[in-house]
Design a protein around this motif. Structure first.
Motif, PDB file in Angstrom:
ATOM      1  N   GLY A 239       0.338  -1.352   0.010  1.00 41.21           N
ATOM      2  CA  GLY A 239      -0.326   0.163   0.298  1.00 41.21           C
ATOM      3  C   GLY A 239       0.883   1.448   0.112  1.00 41.21           C
ATOM      4  N   ARG A 240       1.974   1.456   0.531  1.00 42.93           N
ATOM      5  CA  ARG A 240       3.043   2.567   1.003  1.00 42.93           C
ATOM      6  C   ARG A 240       3.413   2.797  -0.773  1.00 42.93           C
ATOM      7  N   LEU A 241       3.704   1.903  -1.490  1.00 42.84           N
ATOM      8  CA  LEU A 241       3.966   1.985  -2.612  1.00 42.84           C
ATOM      9  C   LEU A 241       3.432   3.208  -3.360  1.00 42.84           C
ATOM     10  N   MET A 242       2.040   2.478  -3.398  1.00 42.05           N
ATOM     11  CA  MET A 242       0.849   3.828  -3.994  1.00 42.05           C
ATOM     12  C   MET A 242       0.553   4.669  -3.076  1.00 42.05           C
ATOM     13  N   ASP A 243       0.960   5.103  -2.600  1.00 48.60           N
ATOM     14  CA  ASP A 243       1.222   6.760  -1.325  1.00 48.60           C
ATOM     15  C   ASP A 243       1.657   8.296  -2.301  1.00 48.60           C
ATOM     16  N   GLY A 244       2.761   7.479  -2.505  1.00 50.65           N
ATOM     17  CA  GLY A 244       3.315   8.969  -4.017  1.00 50.65           C
ATOM     18  C   GLY A 244       2.669   9.068  -5.252  1.00 50.65           C
ATOM     19  N   PRO A 245       2.300   7.908  -5.875  1.00 51.95           N
ATOM     20  CA  PRO A 245       1.570   8.409  -6.954  1.00 51.95           C
ATOM     21  C   PRO A 245       0.189   9.027  -6.323  1.00 51.95           C
ATOM     22  N   ILE A 246      -0.111   9.122  -5.528  1.00 57.89           N
ATOM     23  CA  ILE A 246      -1.517   9.277  -4.957  1.00 57.89           C
ATOM     24  C   ILE A 246      -0.873  10.656  -4.923  1.00 57.89           C
ATOM     25  N   ARG A 247      -0.342  11.176  -3.844  1.00 56.98           N
ATOM     26  CA  ARG A 247      -0.436  12.727  -3.505  1.00 56.98           C
ATOM     27  C   ARG A 247       0.191  13.590  -5.402  1.00 56.98           C
ATOM     28  N   ARG A 248       1.040  12.483  -5.727  1.00 58.63           N
ATOM     29  CA  ARG A 248       1.959  13.528  -6.366  1.00 58.63           C
ATOM     30  C   ARG A 248       0.967  13.951  -7.301  1.00 58.63           C
ATOM     31  N   ILE A 249      -0.338  13.477  -7.835  1.00 57.90           N
ATOM     32  CA  ILE A 249      -1.684  12.932  -8.708  1.00 57.90           C
ATOM     33  C   ILE A 249      -2.238  14.517  -8.213  1.00 57.90           C
ATOM     34  N   GLU A 250      -2.496  14.566  -6.698  1.00 53.91           N
ATOM     35  CA  GLU A 250      -3.350  15.210  -6.087  1.00 53.91           C
ATOM     36  C   GLU A 250      -2.875  17.332  -6.301  1.00 53.91           C
ATOM     37  N   ARG A 251      -1.455  16.959  -6.218  1.00 51.43           N
ATOM     38  CA  ARG A 251      -0.478  17.871  -6.458  1.00 51.43           C
ATOM     39  C   ARG A 251      -0.251  18.461  -7.164  1.00 51.43           C
ATOM     40  N   GLU A 252       0.194  17.354  -8.585  1.00 54.94           N
ATOM     41  CA  GLU A 252       0.444  17.831 -10.125  1.00 54.94           C
ATOM     42  C   GLU A 252      -1.102  18.522 -10.789  1.00 54.94           C
ATOM     43  N   HIS A 253      -2.046  17.465 -10.892  1.00 50.83           N
ATOM     44  CA  HIS A 253      -3.180  17.230 -11.202  1.00 50.83           C
ATOM     45  C   HIS A 253      -4.591  17.881 -10.712  1.00 50.83           C
ATOM     46  N   SER A 254      -4.379  18.268  -9.593  1.00 56.46           N
ATOM     47  CA  SER A 254      -5.328  19.240  -9.570  1.00 56.46           C
ATOM     48  C   SER A 254      -5.986  20.847  -9.368  1.00 56.46           C
ATOM     49  N   VAL A 255      -7.086  20.927  -9.278  1.00 57.30           N
ATOM     50  CA  VAL A 255      -7.327  22.665  -9.191  1.00 57.30           C
ATOM     51  C   VAL A 255      -8.287  23.032  -7.653  1.00 57.30           C
ATOM     52  N   VAL A 256      -7.756  24.302  -7.674  1.00 57.79           N
ATOM     53  CA  VAL A 256      -7.935  24.883  -5.998  1.00 57.79           C
ATOM     54  C   VAL A 256      -9.576  25.326  -6.658  1.00 57.79           C
ATOM     55  N   ARG A 257      -9.955  24.503  -5.139  1.00 57.92           N
ATOM     56  CA  ARG A 257     -11.919  25.080  -5.641  1.00 57.92           C
ATOM     57  C   ARG A 257     -12.015  25.608  -3.436  1.00 57.92           C
ATOM     58  N   ARG A 258     -13.056  26.873  -3.833  1.00 58.64           N
ATOM     59  CA  ARG A 258     -13.293  27.451  -2.669  1.00 58.64           C
ATOM     60  C   ARG A 258     -15.104  27.679  -2.941  1.00 58.64           C
ATOM     61  N   TYR A 259     -15.187  26.823  -1.855  1.00 62.93           N
ATOM     62  CA  TYR A 259     -16.722  26.615  -1.390  1.00 62.93           C
ATOM     63  C   TYR A 259     -17.151  27.503  -0.042  1.00 62.93           C
ATOM     64  N   ARG A 260     -18.619  28.043  -0.231  1.00 67.98           N
ATOM     65  CA  ARG A 260     -18.839  28.869   1.056  1.00 67.98           C
ATOM     66  C   ARG A 260     -19.795  28.113   1.546  1.00 67.98           C
ATOM     67  N   ALA A 261     -20.007  27.980   3.184  1.00 62.50           N
ATOM     68  CA  ALA A 261     -20.899  27.490   4.057  1.00 62.50           C
ATOM     69  C   ALA A 261     -21.693  28.379   4.676  1.00 62.50           C
ATOM     70  N   ARG A 262     -22.785  28.775   4.582  1.00 61.25           N
ATOM     71  CA  ARG A 262     -23.438  29.969   4.798  1.00 61.25           C
ATOM     72  C   ARG A 262     -23.929  29.489   6.561  1.00 61.25           C
ATOM     73  N   LYS A 263     -23.872  27.928   7.167  1.00 56.52           N
ATOM     74  CA  LYS A 263     -24.278  28.195   8.216  1.00 56.52           C
ATOM     75  C   LYS A 263     -23.708  27.222   9.214  1.00 56.52           C
TER      76      LYS A 263
END
Length: 540
Positions: A239-263
């Protein structure tokens, strides 16, 4: 985790924003939705968390339909309270514990209305997890001293009806219920910070979503996340072998989102069993265990709360599951430390046993049996175990033990003090032979003299063994107001707009764990937070 103040733009908004989609997050989202709130859930992977890979045990009592079906019509909320008060040791107020017990039947019925299946077929013997023939059992220490003298024993382990480990069935029902309510679940999205206004009120979240436009990367992230969760449970090095690739995708292939919480924002992102640094800081004696959950159980939800001043407590409390029953004959052995001294009642629930092991030198312990006990154990395996339990016994019977023609020889081969083990065996055997109560309070039906060589020792230490895992689950988290679930600061004041549930928060099981109590607390605390936030006025 940086706190962002204010926002010039939002990518979306909802009345209630929930961080994490396991049992606590789903409970919060469903409760808030049923009270008329618009709900957005943000989840790092596909959802389910530790719940979906658990045994699907839900701790309930006070007179459930399943208890009555099995012929146990004596359990009351007051009896359940008396037992849990001993287990929880004051981690929550008596008022909160009483409310938890009074609502137990109703919360179970709520899950049934969502589609979670339960049944009252009672397991015929004490076990850490029943076979597919039984779905109600004693999942804690109810039958052992001193618990049985404090409260009349009743089975409260309600296993979700489903073959194998039935946590997947449990969460699938909750996920389906959320889908029916049109709750917006943003998957493959990691929250990186909370957003506050100038007054310090939490008004939203900032997160990174694996880019929907990067179809191949998104599909790979989902696949790696699924494999990683399975391998972490059975063999962490893979499982540890997959940690790096998962985090790399999250770091290099993601977009920033902002969501408002009204309550309000509800943190329900699990514990920190996969954060080695946090474990080393708060609970180093459990570092040798196998983390239970997903790599999302990295303390991120707790740290989000801390970033805006949230206080924490019970961070040193960790549940280590050292199960050697079934087969039930294993409990006829004696559990000793390196000094050869018995450390607890072998019939205790595995987490209570793990708690005692954590107090020993080098967190080491060994279950010692003789040839007669081992023969009984082997005969019981086919009837009393499921496939994953048989994998464990196969390991223990083949390479996972030490053997000695005599107890002294076994001690020397295992590293146990021979004189200490000899004294312990002498007392254990003499007490049974002379009709005296067991020194550790073990039921006499499971105490028989250990005299027939050769002798065997199974290493029950809190350390990684491929064929004999010791899962660990963190229990501490953010301090919350017991009435509302609002995260509080060091001064005890609620942080406006922020709530926590499940293993992100201090709750019912944050001192001591028995099977099903964490999921029950997730449902209880999740519903509490969801109901409160849905009733709130708009905070931003």
């Amino acid at each position: 985790m940086q706190v962002h103040t204010g926002s010039d733009r939002w990518d979306g908004e909802a009345d209630v924003v929930v961080v994490g989609f396991g049992a606590a997050g789903a409970s919060a989202a469903i409760e808030a939705s049923d009270r008329g709130a618009q709900v957005l859930v943000v989840e790092r992977f596909d959802g389910g968390g530790a719940t979906a890979i658990s045994g699907g045990i839900y701790y309930a009592g006070g007179g459930t339909a399943q208890q009555k079906e099995a012929g146990f019509d004596h359990d009351t909320p007051a009896t359940m309270f008396d037992y849990l008060k001993l287990e929880t040791s004051g981690v929550v107020s008596d008022e909160l514990l009483d409310d938890f017990c009074e609502r137990s039947v109703e919360n179970l019925q709520w899950l049934e209305r969502l589609g979670v299946p339960f049944e009252g077929s009672m397991a015929p013997r004490k076990t850490s997890y029943p076979t597919n023939d039984y779905y109600l059992y004693y999942s804690g220490n109810e039958l052992a001293l001193p618990y049985k003298d404090v409260a009349e024993p009743a089975p409260r382990g309600h296993r979700t009806k489903g073959r194998g480990t039935s946590g997947k069935v449990f969460f699938s029902a909750m996920e389906k219920a959320a889908r029916k309510r049109r709750i917006d679940v943003r998957r493959q999205t990691t929250v990186t910070s909370l957003i506050t206004d100038d007054a310090g009120t939490v008004i939203g979240i900032e997160c990174r979503e694996v880019d929907p436009g990067a179809t191949a990367r998104r599909a790979l992230h989902r696949l790696l996340g699924s494999w990683n969760r399975k391998m972490n449970l059975y063999y962490r090095p893979i499982g540890r072998l997959m940690d790096g690739p998962i985090r790399r995708i999250e770091r290099e292939h993601s977009v920033v989102r902002r969501y408002r919480a009204r309550k309000g924002v509800i943190l329900a992102a699990g514990g920190f069993a996969f954060n080695r640094e946090m474990l080393k800081e708060h609970a180093p004696r459990y570092l040798g265990g196998t983390a239970l959950g997903t790599i999302g159980d990295d303390g991120s939800g707790i740290r989000l709360g801390q970033s805006v001043g949230g206080a924490t407590d019970r961070m040193e409390r960790v549940s280590a599951w050292r199960f050697f029953n079934p087969p039930i004959a294993m409990t006829e052995g004696i559990l000793v430390n390196k000094e050869g001294e018995r450390i607890c009642n072998e019939l205790y629930y595995g987490a209570k046993i793990g708690e005692h092991i954590a107090e020993q030198t080098d967190v080491a312990a060994y279950l010692v049996v003789d040839s007669r006990v081992l023969a009984d154990v082997k005969r019981q395996v086919p009837e009393q175990t499921l496939w994953f339990q048989r994998l464990q016994t196969t390991y223990l019977f083949s390479t996972g033990h030490k053997k000695g023609a005599t107890a002294e020889e076994l001690a020397r081969r295992t590293g146990i003090d021979p004189a200490g083990l000899a004294r312990t065996l002498e007392r254990y055997n003499a007490d049974r032979r002379d009709g005296r109560p067991d020194a550790m309070g073990k039921d006499s039906a499971h105490v028989t003299p250990l005299v027939d060589g050769p002798f065997y020792a199974f290493d029950c230490s809190i350390r990684v063994q491929a064929g004999f895992p010791c899962p660990v689950l963190t229990l501490g988290g953010l301090v919350v107001d017991e009435v509302t679930g609002a995260v509080t600061g060091e001064d005890g004041r609620p942080i406006p707009g922020l709530y926590a549930a499940g293993r992100n928060a201090v709750g019912i099981c944050s001192q001591s764990y028995v099977s099903g109590l964490s999921i029950a607390d997730c449902v209880y605390s999740g519903r509490r937070a969801g109901a409160v936030v849905a009733r709130n006025s708009t905070v931003a």
